[in-house]
Motif scaffolding. Sequence first.
Motif, PDB file in Angstrom:
ATOM      1  N   ASN A  57       0.815  -1.214   0.000  1.00 41.70           N
ATOM      2  CA  ASN A  57       0.000   0.000   0.000  1.00 41.70           C
ATOM      3  C   ASN A  57       0.851   1.267   0.000  1.00 41.70           C
ATOM      4  O   ASN A  57       0.391   2.315  -0.426  1.00 41.70           O
ATOM      5  CB  ASN A  57      -0.937   0.012   1.201  1.00 41.70           C
ATOM      6  CG  ASN A  57      -2.000  -1.051   1.099  1.00 41.70           C
ATOM      7  OD1 ASN A  57      -2.407  -1.442   0.025  1.00 41.70           O
ATOM      8  ND2 ASN A  57      -2.432  -1.546   2.243  1.00 41.70           N
ATOM      9  N   ASN A  58       2.069   1.196   0.508  1.00 39.59           N
ATOM     10  CA  ASN A  58       2.930   2.375   0.542  1.00 39.59           C
ATOM     11  C   ASN A  58       3.348   2.837  -0.843  1.00 39.59           C
ATOM     12  O   ASN A  58       3.792   3.963  -1.005  1.00 39.59           O
ATOM     13  CB  ASN A  58       4.177   2.102   1.375  1.00 39.59           C
ATOM     14  CG  ASN A  58       3.870   2.064   2.847  1.00 39.59           C
ATOM     15  OD1 ASN A  58       2.875   2.604   3.295  1.00 39.59           O
ATOM     16  ND2 ASN A  58       4.725   1.410   3.611  1.00 39.59           N
ATOM     17  N   ILE A  59       3.234   1.960  -1.829  1.00 39.35           N
ATOM     18  CA  ILE A  59       3.707   2.317  -3.158  1.00 39.35           C
ATOM     19  C   ILE A  59       2.834   3.396  -3.796  1.00 39.35           C
ATOM     20  O   ILE A  59       3.330   4.344  -4.363  1.00 39.35           O
ATOM     21  CB  ILE A  59       3.783   1.059  -4.064  1.00 39.35           C
ATOM     22  CG1 ILE A  59       4.830   0.112  -3.497  1.00 39.35           C
ATOM     23  CG2 ILE A  59       4.092   1.427  -5.500  1.00 39.35           C
ATOM     24  CD1 ILE A  59       4.913  -1.210  -4.200  1.00 39.35           C
ATOM     25  N   PHE A  60       1.517   3.274  -3.706  1.00 38.85           N
ATOM     26  CA  PHE A  60       0.653   4.213  -4.419  1.00 38.85           C
ATOM     27  C   PHE A  60      -0.591   4.624  -3.643  1.00 38.85           C
ATOM     28  O   PHE A  60      -0.973   5.787  -3.640  1.00 38.85           O
ATOM     29  CB  PHE A  60       0.238   3.593  -5.763  1.00 38.85           C
ATOM     30  CG  PHE A  60      -0.780   4.379  -6.528  1.00 38.85           C
ATOM     31  CD1 PHE A  60      -0.420   5.537  -7.190  1.00 38.85           C
ATOM     32  CD2 PHE A  60      -2.096   3.977  -6.582  1.00 38.85           C
ATOM     33  CE1 PHE A  60      -1.347   6.276  -7.902  1.00 38.85           C
ATOM     34  CE2 PHE A  60      -3.042   4.700  -7.286  1.00 38.85           C
ATOM     35  CZ  PHE A  60      -2.661   5.849  -7.951  1.00 38.85           C
ATOM     36  N   PHE A  61      -1.248   3.682  -2.968  1.00 40.30           N
ATOM     37  CA  PHE A  61      -2.583   3.927  -2.454  1.00 40.30           C
ATOM     38  C   PHE A  61      -2.648   4.949  -1.328  1.00 40.30           C
ATOM     39  O   PHE A  61      -3.639   5.660  -1.208  1.00 40.30           O
ATOM     40  CB  PHE A  61      -3.242   2.608  -2.021  1.00 40.30           C
ATOM     41  CG  PHE A  61      -3.593   1.747  -3.184  1.00 40.30           C
ATOM     42  CD1 PHE A  61      -4.606   2.113  -4.043  1.00 40.30           C
ATOM     43  CD2 PHE A  61      -2.899   0.583  -3.429  1.00 40.30           C
ATOM     44  CE1 PHE A  61      -4.938   1.333  -5.132  1.00 40.30           C
ATOM     45  CE2 PHE A  61      -3.218  -0.213  -4.513  1.00 40.30           C
ATOM     46  CZ  PHE A  61      -4.234   0.162  -5.370  1.00 40.30           C
ATOM     47  N   GLU A  62      -1.630   5.054  -0.500  1.00 43.79           N
ATOM     48  CA  GLU A  62      -1.665   6.062   0.564  1.00 43.79           C
ATOM     49  C   GLU A  62      -1.730   7.462  -0.032  1.00 43.79           C
ATOM     50  O   GLU A  62      -2.524   8.292   0.398  1.00 43.79           O
ATOM     51  CB  GLU A  62      -0.453   5.913   1.480  1.00 43.79           C
ATOM     52  CG  GLU A  62      -0.542   4.742   2.412  1.00 43.79           C
ATOM     53  CD  GLU A  62       0.617   4.674   3.389  1.00 43.79           C
ATOM     54  OE1 GLU A  62       1.527   5.525   3.317  1.00 43.79           O
ATOM     55  OE2 GLU A  62       0.601   3.765   4.235  1.00 43.79           O
ATOM     56  N   GLN A  63      -0.876   7.725  -1.022  1.00 46.37           N
ATOM     57  CA  GLN A  63      -0.892   9.038  -1.671  1.00 46.37           C
ATOM     58  C   GLN A  63      -2.198   9.268  -2.424  1.00 46.37           C
ATOM     59  O   GLN A  63      -2.760  10.366  -2.400  1.00 46.37           O
ATOM     60  CB  GLN A  63       0.291   9.181  -2.641  1.00 46.37           C
ATOM     61  CG  GLN A  63       1.623   9.197  -1.974  1.00 46.37           C
ATOM     62  CD  GLN A  63       2.173   7.787  -1.727  1.00 46.37           C
ATOM     63  OE1 GLN A  63       1.581   6.791  -2.111  1.00 46.37           O
ATOM     64  NE2 GLN A  63       3.310   7.721  -1.061  1.00 46.37           N
ATOM     65  N   PHE A  64      -2.690   8.213  -3.090  1.00 42.28           N
ATOM     66  CA  PHE A  64      -3.928   8.316  -3.862  1.00 42.28           C
ATOM     67  C   PHE A  64      -5.097   8.716  -2.959  1.00 42.28           C
ATOM     68  O   PHE A  64      -5.848   9.639  -3.276  1.00 42.28           O
ATOM     69  CB  PHE A  64      -4.211   6.976  -4.557  1.00 42.28           C
ATOM     70  CG  PHE A  64      -5.537   6.916  -5.252  1.00 42.28           C
ATOM     71  CD1 PHE A  64      -5.741   7.585  -6.446  1.00 42.28           C
ATOM     72  CD2 PHE A  64      -6.583   6.191  -4.709  1.00 42.28           C
ATOM     73  CE1 PHE A  64      -6.967   7.527  -7.093  1.00 42.28           C
ATOM     74  CE2 PHE A  64      -7.804   6.121  -5.350  1.00 42.28           C
ATOM     75  CZ  PHE A  64      -7.997   6.789  -6.543  1.00 42.28           C
ATOM     76  N   PHE A  65      -5.258   8.043  -1.829  1.00 42.32           N
ATOM     77  CA  PHE A  65      -6.385   8.346  -0.955  1.00 42.32           C
ATOM     78  C   PHE A  65      -6.198   9.675  -0.224  1.00 42.32           C
ATOM     79  O   PHE A  65      -7.180  10.351   0.090  1.00 42.32           O
ATOM     80  CB  PHE A  65      -6.654   7.196   0.014  1.00 42.32           C
ATOM     81  CG  PHE A  65      -7.503   6.126  -0.611  1.00 42.32           C
ATOM     82  CD1 PHE A  65      -8.875   6.261  -0.667  1.00 42.32           C
ATOM     83  CD2 PHE A  65      -6.921   5.003  -1.177  1.00 42.32           C
ATOM     84  CE1 PHE A  65      -9.663   5.289  -1.265  1.00 42.32           C
ATOM     85  CE2 PHE A  65      -7.699   4.030  -1.773  1.00 42.32           C
ATOM     86  CZ  PHE A  65      -9.073   4.181  -1.825  1.00 42.32           C
ATOM     87  N   THR A  66      -4.970  10.073   0.028  1.00 44.40           N
ATOM     88  CA  THR A  66      -4.738  11.398   0.609  1.00 44.40           C
ATOM     89  C   THR A  66      -5.189  12.482  -0.363  1.00 44.40           C
ATOM     90  O   THR A  66      -5.864  13.442   0.022  1.00 44.40           O
ATOM     91  CB  THR A  66      -3.248  11.573   0.966  1.00 44.40           C
ATOM     92  OG1 THR A  66      -2.874  10.548   1.893  1.00 44.40           O
ATOM     93  CG2 THR A  66      -2.987  12.933   1.566  1.00 44.40           C
ATOM     94  N   ILE A  67      -4.851  12.320  -1.627  1.00 48.02           N
ATOM     95  CA  ILE A  67      -5.281  13.274  -2.655  1.00 48.02           C
ATOM     96  C   ILE A  67      -6.803  13.251  -2.789  1.00 48.02           C
ATOM     97  O   ILE A  67      -7.438  14.302  -2.930  1.00 48.02           O
ATOM     98  CB  ILE A  67      -4.591  12.956  -3.996  1.00 48.02           C
ATOM     99  CG1 ILE A  67      -3.085  13.232  -3.890  1.00 48.02           C
ATOM    100  CG2 ILE A  67      -5.194  13.761  -5.132  1.00 48.02           C
ATOM    101  CD1 ILE A  67      -2.270  12.664  -5.027  1.00 48.02           C
ATOM    102  N   LEU A  68      -7.397  12.075  -2.721  1.00 50.12           N
ATOM    103  CA  LEU A  68      -8.847  11.946  -2.811  1.00 50.12           C
ATOM    104  C   LEU A  68      -9.546  12.671  -1.652  1.00 50.12           C
ATOM    105  O   LEU A  68     -10.560  13.340  -1.860  1.00 50.12           O
ATOM    106  CB  LEU A  68      -9.234  10.466  -2.788  1.00 50.12           C
ATOM    107  CG  LEU A  68     -10.284   9.983  -3.753  1.00 50.12           C
ATOM    108  CD1 LEU A  68      -9.877  10.277  -5.176  1.00 50.12           C
ATOM    109  CD2 LEU A  68     -10.513   8.510  -3.563  1.00 50.12           C
ATOM    110  N   ILE A  69      -8.993  12.552  -0.456  1.00 50.92           N
ATOM    111  CA  ILE A  69      -9.575  13.230   0.705  1.00 50.92           C
ATOM    112  C   ILE A  69      -9.508  14.741   0.526  1.00 50.92           C
ATOM    113  O   ILE A  69     -10.488  15.456   0.779  1.00 50.92           O
ATOM    114  CB  ILE A  69      -8.865  12.794   2.006  1.00 50.92           C
ATOM    115  CG1 ILE A  69      -9.195  11.333   2.314  1.00 50.92           C
ATOM    116  CG2 ILE A  69      -9.242  13.693   3.173  1.00 50.92           C
ATOM    117  CD1 ILE A  69      -8.321  10.713   3.381  1.00 50.92           C
ATOM    118  N   ILE A  70      -8.373  15.235   0.062  1.00 53.71           N
ATOM    119  CA  ILE A  70      -8.233  16.679  -0.163  1.00 53.71           C
ATOM    120  C   ILE A  70      -9.238  17.153  -1.207  1.00 53.71           C
ATOM    121  O   ILE A  70      -9.893  18.193  -1.035  1.00 53.71           O
ATOM    122  CB  ILE A  70      -6.784  17.019  -0.564  1.00 53.71           C
ATOM    123  CG1 ILE A  70      -5.843  16.768   0.618  1.00 53.71           C
ATOM    124  CG2 ILE A  70      -6.672  18.459  -1.048  1.00 53.71           C
ATOM    125  CD1 ILE A  70      -4.374  16.805   0.270  1.00 53.71           C
ATOM    126  N   ALA A  71      -9.385  16.396  -2.296  1.00 56.80           N
ATOM    127  CA  ALA A  71     -10.351  16.774  -3.337  1.00 56.80           C
ATOM    128  C   ALA A  71     -11.780  16.742  -2.792  1.00 56.80           C
ATOM    129  O   ALA A  71     -12.583  17.637  -3.102  1.00 56.80           O
ATOM    130  CB  ALA A  71     -10.216  15.838  -4.530  1.00 56.80           C
TER     131      ALA A  71
END
Length: 145
Positions: A57-71
Amino acid sequence: MDERHIKGIANFIKLKKVLSVFLVLVIIFVAVYSFQHWLAGVISPSANTNVSFKNINNIFFEQFFTILIIADVILLLFSFFHTDEFHKVIRNSGFIISTILIRLSFSVSGLLNTVLIVAAIIFGLLILVIHNKFEAYIALNKNNT
């Protein structure tokens, strides 16, 4: 509906489209960067990348969901200009909470990870069901008057 309200809805839709195009670009950038970072760690493990299959999950999904939360939060804030209806604000906030629960699931392991993901899905569905029931109730009351 008056013309001002229709124009406000059109502006909100335009904002959502601009944000979605921006999000696609950001997600593509994050995906390419994450893949490159992971590949560098696989090719030369001596580099200080510290990325492995141990926690995928550290490869992509943490950043992806952080960006999703901000959006989601940005959309929620702009939706306040469009509507002040309580049930719509609660629905949008509930979806943000679901996204946050999924994001939190990446920081834990084992059974708690699964529980957080299932709780996020159930919470999101429950919020949607409650919102739809309330919309039906409002429509029924409007038709009876």
